[in-house]
Design an enzyme around this catalytic site. Sequence first.
Site, PDB file in Angstrom:
ATOM      1  CE  LYS A  64      -0.176   5.504  -3.128  1.00  0.00           C
ATOM      2  NZ  LYS A  64       0.560   4.976  -2.562  1.00  0.00           N
ATOM      3  CD  GLU A  91       9.947   7.273 -16.449  1.00  0.00           C
ATOM      4  OE1 GLU A  91      11.405   6.321 -16.376  1.00  0.00           O
ATOM      5  OE2 GLU A  91       9.934   7.589 -17.544  1.00  0.00           O
ATOM      6  CB  CYS A 103      13.997   1.596 -11.831  1.00  0.00           C
ATOM      7  SG  CYS A 103      15.004   3.031 -12.120  1.00  0.00           S
ATOM      8  CD  GLU A 124      11.881  -4.394 -11.720  1.00  0.00           C
ATOM      9  OE1 GLU A 124      11.000  -4.207 -11.399  1.00  0.00           O
ATOM     10  OE2 GLU A 124      12.766  -2.487 -11.478  1.00  0.00           O
TER      11      GLU A 124
HETATM   12  P1  NAP Z   1       4.853  -0.456  -7.162  1.00  0.00           P
HETATM   13  O1  NAP Z   1       4.370  -1.923  -6.134  1.00  0.00           O
HETATM   14  O2  NAP Z   1       4.494  -0.470  -8.402  1.00  0.00           O
HETATM   15  O3  NAP Z   1       4.281   1.058  -6.331  1.00  0.00           O
HETATM   16  C1  NAP Z   1       4.510   2.015  -6.867  1.00  0.00           C
HETATM   17  C2  NAP Z   1       3.482   3.070  -6.289  1.00  0.00           C
HETATM   18  O4  NAP Z   1       2.371   2.507  -6.725  1.00  0.00           O
HETATM   19  C3  NAP Z   1       3.010   2.579  -4.701  1.00  0.00           C
HETATM   20  O5  NAP Z   1       3.052   4.253  -4.233  1.00  0.00           O
HETATM   21  C4  NAP Z   1       2.118   2.031  -4.894  1.00  0.00           C
HETATM   22  O6  NAP Z   1       1.652   2.772  -3.498  1.00  0.00           O
HETATM   23  C5  NAP Z   1       1.132   3.102  -5.987  1.00  0.00           C
HETATM   24  N1  NAP Z   1       0.232   1.732  -6.063  1.00  0.00           N
HETATM   25  C6  NAP Z   1      -0.052   0.423  -5.163  1.00  0.00           C
HETATM   26  N2  NAP Z   1      -1.039  -0.272  -5.847  1.00  0.00           N
HETATM   27  C7  NAP Z   1      -1.767   0.459  -6.695  1.00  0.00           C
HETATM   28  C8  NAP Z   1      -3.216   0.598  -7.086  1.00  0.00           C
HETATM   29  N3  NAP Z   1      -3.493   0.107  -7.253  1.00  0.00           N
HETATM   30  N4  NAP Z   1      -3.054   1.366  -7.855  1.00  0.00           N
HETATM   31  C9  NAP Z   1      -1.655   2.948  -7.920  1.00  0.00           C
HETATM   32  N5  NAP Z   1      -1.409   3.178  -7.541  1.00  0.00           N
HETATM   33  C10 NAP Z   1      -1.189   1.808  -6.533  1.00  0.00           C
HETATM   34  O7  NAP Z   1       6.499  -0.062  -6.971  1.00  0.00           O
HETATM   35  P2  NAP Z   1       7.075  -0.202  -5.518  1.00  0.00           P
HETATM   36  O8  NAP Z   1       7.646  -1.564  -5.273  1.00  0.00           O
HETATM   37  O9  NAP Z   1       7.011   0.933  -5.007  1.00  0.00           O
HETATM   38  O10 NAP Z   1       8.636   0.387  -6.771  1.00  0.00           O
HETATM   39  C11 NAP Z   1       9.706  -0.778  -6.929  1.00  0.00           C
HETATM   40  C12 NAP Z   1       8.879  -0.517  -8.853  1.00  0.00           C
HETATM   41  O11 NAP Z   1       9.009   0.625  -9.110  1.00  0.00           O
HETATM   42  C13 NAP Z   1      10.269  -1.570  -9.867  1.00  0.00           C
HETATM   43  O12 NAP Z   1      10.216  -2.824 -10.157  1.00  0.00           O
HETATM   44  C14 NAP Z   1      11.211  -0.132  -9.921  1.00  0.00           C
HETATM   45  O13 NAP Z   1      11.766  -0.677 -11.770  1.00  0.00           O
HETATM   46  C15 NAP Z   1      10.300   0.600 -10.751  1.00  0.00           C
HETATM   47  N6  NAP Z   1      10.970   2.226 -10.452  1.00  0.00           N
HETATM   48  C16 NAP Z   1      10.960   2.352 -11.946  1.00  0.00           C
HETATM   49  C17 NAP Z   1      11.408   3.624 -11.998  1.00  0.00           C
HETATM   50  C18 NAP Z   1      11.395   4.192 -13.230  1.00  0.00           C
HETATM   51  O14 NAP Z   1      12.085   5.452 -13.608  1.00  0.00           O
HETATM   52  N7  NAP Z   1      10.886   3.579 -14.365  1.00  0.00           N
HETATM   53  C19 NAP Z   1      11.761   4.157 -10.965  1.00  0.00           C
HETATM   54  C20 NAP Z   1      12.175   3.681  -9.891  1.00  0.00           C
HETATM   55  C21 NAP Z   1      11.572   2.675  -9.618  1.00  0.00           C
HETATM   56  P3  NAP Z   1       2.146   1.674  -1.679  1.00  0.00           P
HETATM   57  O15 NAP Z   1       3.129   1.894  -1.797  1.00  0.00           O
HETATM   58  O16 NAP Z   1       0.642   2.424  -1.067  1.00  0.00           O
HETATM   59  O17 NAP Z   1       1.636   0.152  -2.622  1.00  0.00           O
END
Ligand code: NAP
Length: 493
Positions: free
Chosen positions: A182, A258, A292, A387
């Site tokens: 997804k 991650e 991130c 963050e």
């Molecule tokens: P996010 O809001 O947590 O979304 C990540 C993924 O989770 C998206 O596909 C999102 O779908 C999905 N999601 C949302 N609600 C969910 C639920 N209830 N159950 C399961 N999946 C769900 O994060 P983001 O805004 O896309 O990305 C930014 C964050 O990612 C930052 O905190 C960043 O630090 C972190 N990040 C970490 C790494 C690493 O390697 N550590 C790398 C990149 C990013 P939708 O888009 O449909 O909401």
Amino acid sequence: MSTPALDPQADWDRIYVDGEWRDAASGETIPVENPAKQEVFTEVPAGTEADVDAAYEAAEAAQSDWAATPREERNEIVQNLLDELNAHVEEITGLLATEAGTPGYRAMGEFATTTGDVEMALELEPPEEEVRPSPSVEGKDNHIVHEPVGVVGVISPWNFPLHLTMRAVAPAIALGNTVVLKPATDTPITGGLLIAKLCEAAGVPDGVLNVVTGRGSDIGDRIAGHPTPRVVSFTGSTAVGKGVAEQAGASLALPALELGGNAPFIVTDEADLEKAARAGAFGSFFHQGQVCISINRHLVHEDLYDEYVDLLVEHAESLTVGDPSENDDVTFGPVQNETQRDDLVDFIEGSLEAGATLETGGEADGLFVEPTVLSDCTNDMPTACNEHFGPVAPVIPFSDDEEAIELANDTEYGLSASVFCEDAERARNLADRVEAGMVHINDQPINEDHNAPFGGVKQSGLGRYHGEWITRELTEPKWISVQDEERDYFVFE
Ligand code: NAP
């Protein structure tokens, strides 16, 4: 191999399940925007729980044949995937620019890291079968083999959609697992449907990769909590990741997480100031700070502080701002969505109210948030303690190494960090004391190498990507014992 259509105007309105392109069960779609223009350029399916169930059913059905396919044959197909990627570099980087606001040089960087993900997957070797004589039973040999875990659920974010998806999908498939993916709703093409088209063209068998687009709020729990996957690989925010871990744990799937970061960038009084400021600017403003492992806080020794801030401002003001989907020379694009922009503006305003000084930037126009440098910051200001995930550089002074370490570790996160110091022993001592999964000396914290473990401590996640670390997560050891001599069961003659 057929040539898939990969431009923004191609068909992106069906999910990919069991080797078929299908409408979502809801029949509904979700618009996808170019963030620089804030204009819809296509629509993707709004997947439902029924679609997720169908995808897991297909993945489960395909798994044993795929696992039984000899490694060399699986690798031929993974090699085809690599060839498909390389054959479509321009369309793929163009899609990254359109869907993710990615400047050309960064799109090429993401593309190269993604091909590196697939090249690494081709090299992954589970430990060879080992035979150990039983230490407790005579005439018994213990064979230890490693099998694919089975079905893997993958949920990916929007900030490096192609790479952060492929770094889970390619190793999973190469090691004999099948996948339900997804992607993020902001980047459903580069994080999902594009990968399905490339896999189809590469000859990945039906059911081995299944892609369901749709909102996390609608289908995320089903993806994470479904009884079929053995591993749920999630990259995204800490808040959502904790929910994913709960859902996966309830089905006894391993959550590989991650999550978020708040990277400190420590500039000591023995740093080469100009190098540090250049690295600091890159680490803050690369991809508009939406990484991130971006620098979240610049911790700078008080002796260098004023000069460092001046240099950072110079670099921030030298960026070429524009629409990456129209101009290859742009070095700084938009942020991904309105929530990102609004959070950033709030964090900046909150920091100014708390006493920070605005050195440059601070304004937003559409989804363009200016590269921003804030001085006179403290660790508890909104741009520092959260963050912020954007092009904002709060600069915090410190007076000695003890204070630098205290400030660096004063965060719930522990993903990446950096230390700038020309004295190698002092630099290493500081790196050892920073609580993070990855620390870079005399470089900024945005680094990823396929031969080093990628991941975080504290609230930044569980598990590691790449090499032997991802191999351990995506395979399971199995003990097969062989009794060669009749055993004495004592109570039975
Ligand atoms: P996010 O809001 O947590 O979304 C990540 C993924 O989770 C998206 O596909 C999102 O779908 C999905 N999601 C949302 N609600 C969910 C639920 N209830 N159950 C399961 N999946 C769900 O994060 P983001 O805004 O896309 O990305 C930014 C964050 O990612 C930052 O905190 C960043 O630090 C972190 N990040 C970490 C790494 C690493 O390697 N550590 C790398 C990149 C990013 P939708 O888009 O449909 O909401």
